[in-house]
Every structure is written in C-alpha cells, then in structure tokens.
Design an enzyme around this catalytic site. Sequence first.
Site, PDB file in Angstrom:
ATOM      1  N   PHE A 197       0.841  -1.203   0.000  1.00  0.00           N
ATOM      2  CA  PHE A 197       0.000   0.000   0.000  1.00  0.00           C
ATOM      3  C   PHE A 197       0.866   1.238   0.000  1.00  0.00           C
ATOM      4  O   PHE A 197       1.816   1.356   0.780  1.00  0.00           O
ATOM      5  CB  PHE A 197      -0.895   0.009   1.239  1.00  0.00           C
ATOM      6  CG  PHE A 197      -1.650   1.302   1.451  1.00  0.00           C
ATOM      7  CD1 PHE A 197      -2.757   1.609   0.681  1.00  0.00           C
ATOM      8  CD2 PHE A 197      -1.244   2.207   2.429  1.00  0.00           C
ATOM      9  CE1 PHE A 197      -3.454   2.805   0.870  1.00  0.00           C
ATOM     10  CE2 PHE A 197      -1.935   3.400   2.630  1.00  0.00           C
ATOM     11  CZ  PHE A 197      -3.047   3.700   1.848  1.00  0.00           C
ATOM     12  N   GLY A 220       0.113   5.326   0.364  1.00  0.00           N
ATOM     13  CA  GLY A 220      -0.961   6.280   0.607  1.00  0.00           C
ATOM     14  C   GLY A 220      -0.779   6.983   1.941  1.00  0.00           C
ATOM     15  O   GLY A 220       0.333   7.148   2.435  1.00  0.00           O
ATOM     16  N   LEU A 259       4.110  -0.895   3.631  1.00  0.00           N
ATOM     17  CA  LEU A 259       3.378   0.358   3.750  1.00  0.00           C
ATOM     18  C   LEU A 259       4.292   1.552   3.522  1.00  0.00           C
ATOM     19  O   LEU A 259       5.243   1.762   4.271  1.00  0.00           O
ATOM     20  CB  LEU A 259       2.749   0.480   5.150  1.00  0.00           C
ATOM     21  CG  LEU A 259       1.841  -0.681   5.599  1.00  0.00           C
ATOM     22  CD1 LEU A 259       1.447  -0.491   7.064  1.00  0.00           C
ATOM     23  CD2 LEU A 259       0.601  -0.767   4.719  1.00  0.00           C
ATOM     24  N   GLU A 260       4.024   2.320   2.476  1.00  0.00           N
ATOM     25  CA  GLU A 260       4.695   3.604   2.291  1.00  0.00           C
ATOM     26  C   GLU A 260       3.655   4.687   2.498  1.00  0.00           C
ATOM     27  O   GLU A 260       2.737   4.851   1.691  1.00  0.00           O
ATOM     28  CB  GLU A 260       5.313   3.750   0.901  1.00  0.00           C
ATOM     29  CG  GLU A 260       6.123   5.044   0.781  1.00  0.00           C
ATOM     30  CD  GLU A 260       6.302   5.537  -0.643  1.00  0.00           C
ATOM     31  OE1 GLU A 260       6.206   6.774  -0.846  1.00  0.00           O
ATOM     32  OE2 GLU A 260       6.525   4.716  -1.526  1.00  0.00           O
ATOM     33  N   LEU A 261       3.813   5.441   3.569  1.00  0.00           N
ATOM     34  CA  LEU A 261       2.763   6.355   3.996  1.00  0.00           C
ATOM     35  C   LEU A 261       3.212   7.812   3.849  1.00  0.00           C
ATOM     36  O   LEU A 261       3.734   8.189   2.814  1.00  0.00           O
ATOM     37  CB  LEU A 261       2.348   6.000   5.426  1.00  0.00           C
ATOM     38  CG  LEU A 261       2.043   4.494   5.637  1.00  0.00           C
ATOM     39  CD1 LEU A 261       1.737   4.191   7.083  1.00  0.00           C
ATOM     40  CD2 LEU A 261       0.926   4.033   4.723  1.00  0.00           C
TER      41      LEU A 261
END
Length: 461
Positions: free
Chosen positions: A205, A207, A228-230
């Site tokens: 993901f 976002g 996860l890259e947030l």
Amino acid sequence: MNDIVCISPVDGSEVARRRIASDGEIAQALAAARQAQREWSRVPLAERKAKVLAFLEVLRTQNDEIVPELAMQMGRPVRYGGELRSLEERVRVLVELSDEALAPTTPAERPGLRRMIKRVPAGIVLVIAPWNYPYLTAVNAVVPALLAGNAVLLKHAAQTLLVGERFQSAMDLAGLPKHLFTALNLDHGAAEKLIASRSVDHVNFTGSVAGGRAIEQAAAGTFTTLGLELGGKDPAYVRSDADFDFAVEQLVDGAFYNSGQCCCGIERIYVHEQVYDRFVDAFADLTSRYQLGSPLAQETTLGPMAAVRFADTVRAHTREALVQGARPLIDAKRFSANKAGTAYLMPQVLVDVDHTMRVMMEESFGPVVGIMKVPSDEAAVELMNDSPYGLTASVWTADVDAAERIGDGIATGTVFMNRCDYVDPSLAWTGVKDTGRGASMSRLGFEALTRPKSFHLRIEH
C-alpha cells in the site's frame, strides 16, 4: 451498487465511472488468480522476465495516449511526457536484479549435505496504488511480484481509474497468463474486507498514514504481510559550501514538480546562515517563473492539484502559517489561474516559519515550502529529525564525508547528497516512523514479496 468516479481537476468533468466489483466477482478473481499463480510459479525466471519486458514495451507504444489521459485524471502537465522514462528505468533495473535477488543462497559446505535457502512466491499480492505517480508506484510492487512468481491484484486510486485499465490491457497484450494479473475496481471498504478475508498473502500500500492504519487493522490476526509507504515531510539542508545555483534549481524543482504531489518531494528547507539570504532570494525568483494553467497546454509548467480538497488542505496550511507570522515571498498577482474553490493553486515560498506551524510539521503534499535559517549542521539535523515522518532527506554540499556524517544522524529511509525527489530502483525504498514499514525496490523489495524456504538434504548416511 455504488460507482467509483474520477473527476478531472482540469475542468471538473467526469473522466471515468466504474462499478465497484461485487463480492462474487472478487471471489472469482481470487480463485482464478490462485490457480494461475500455481502454474506461473513453475515458469522459468527467464520467461517471466520476457513477459514483464513485453508489458513495458506495450506501455511504451501507448505513451502518446497515456500522457494527455493522465493530465486529465490528475493534472500533471503534458510537457513532462508522463512517467515513461522513469518507468522504463525502474522496470529494466528490477528485471536485472531479479536473477540475483531470487537465486538460492547457500551456507558453508558441510560433508554429506546439500543446504540452501530458496525464495518462493508469497502467493497472491494485492497492490493498492495511489494517484500521484500512478504508473511508477504500481510498478514498484507489480513488477517484482510477477518476477518472483506471484499473482497480482491491483486496486488503483479512484483519481486514476484508467491507469488500472492500462495495466490490465498491457498485461493482456504482453501475453501474461490469463488471471495472473487482475485490476479490480474497489472502494476502501471492499479493499479492507478483502484484506480481512485472509484471501491474499501480501499487501503493498502506498498512501496516507490513516490509510495505512486502516489496512493494519483489517489485516490484524490474518498474518498477511504488509508493505506500507505512507506520509512524508521530506527536508533538505543547504550547507554554505553547496553548489549554489545547482542547489536552488534542483530544490525548486523538488518542491514544485507535479504540483508538490510527490511522496519524496521537498516540503521544508534548512539553509546555513552564511548563504540564507541569497538562497531565499534566488529560490523565490525561480519559483515566480512557473506557469500555472491547464496541463494540456505545452507552456504550462504547473498544473492543477489532483482534486480541490487537496488544494484546500495546502491553502489551510499556508493561511494558518501566515496568521502565525510566516511571510510569503511569491506574489499571487503573478498567477492569474490561482483561484479559491478550484484545484489550481500557485506555488508559495514561506519564510519566518517554525515548527509550531502545520506547514512545517504535517504533510502538505502540495506547492508550498517553508525555509528556515540554521547556524550549523547540528541544528539542521535536529530540525530535520523533528518530524513524525522519515522517507528521504537531502544534503547539499561539496563534502561527501560531511554528507554521509550528517546522513548518519538523520532518521530517514534514504539520504541524498545533491539530489532529491528521486527513486533509485537499485536501493531499498523504505521509511521510518509514520512513513511506514517494509521496503520495495532493490533485493530487499523482492524479499518482501517472497518467503524463505530452507532445504536440508542429507545425501550421505
């Protein structure tokens, strides 16, 4: 049943409307993907690589159509030619890395034994891609997942619905096995339900932090692995020995390219006091030369943000900073297309800022940057670390040893020297703190999409 709708930031028109996949359609896609993956995992790596390169070639032939289509979906000016150049680099590097990354590793020899660790596919990989770099961010996971022997389900952002369809068409034309790659139209609720069902083996993901938390909650207890890259609030530090003109040019581009809607775009700059005044003047002068307008016009260098609500967030951060004492350096009269209530937002440079302001602490993800004066390397590092995020940080200097020393002290996933807003596919793309967890790209990216399987074969007894 609800539809997913893409509204163009260019003129407010409806670009695309698609029906959300039903539970039955999702179940069917999962069953077909599981069967396709079993067969694909037995296909030699050389053949997988050939199919991925064929996919790239299809996208190359479609780029003249993709560029204006992308401009209408999310606002990036056509003059920049879309994402093909970076996309091609990324795909080719990942293909080259796959031989080494997926090769078995062997411990020291022991008589009578054959021992190795193989990397085997995770199974079904769900990729949830964002709108800001819709091709590049999807490729980060899709390509290594396929190379590693996985099946892929792609849920693309509503703002870039047509990108998912481009991926599907290119995969089909490239001759990938049927059902191995499937683009699904899902809303957030459907995606969370899919993750919670324990029907996929890995989720990638890109976002918001809130989105990452929702995915972690959905995956709780399933033991599904996550990448996860947030969020990000990426800083730059300009030392007194930096190549001045180069630093100004590159940092202006790093702050405002794609209307500042870059995961690793520059959102805050710390400048050594010896060059601060000169830097601020030059930075503001170059920023004032942007041409804000329709992304379909060749002369436009700054298009609209992807949606009015995103522009409104940046306006709110800027407005609050001004109330708290920040000073704007860019004259709004210079940008006639800049209008409240629209996605068209001028670039802004703020000075007299500090870390009590949201514009210096929260992700703005738009065309605004704050610049602060610092007396030393140590002061710069302290401020760069004063953030809930940590994706990239850049140091602008002529001293390589100093850059590495400063970089060692920064809590971040990537340290740049004399460069920013770039993804090197040979290196791990990762972050710390609220920026997320896991890694994509490089050998480590392949490890995230596979699992280790040990072989201990006793050949003498």
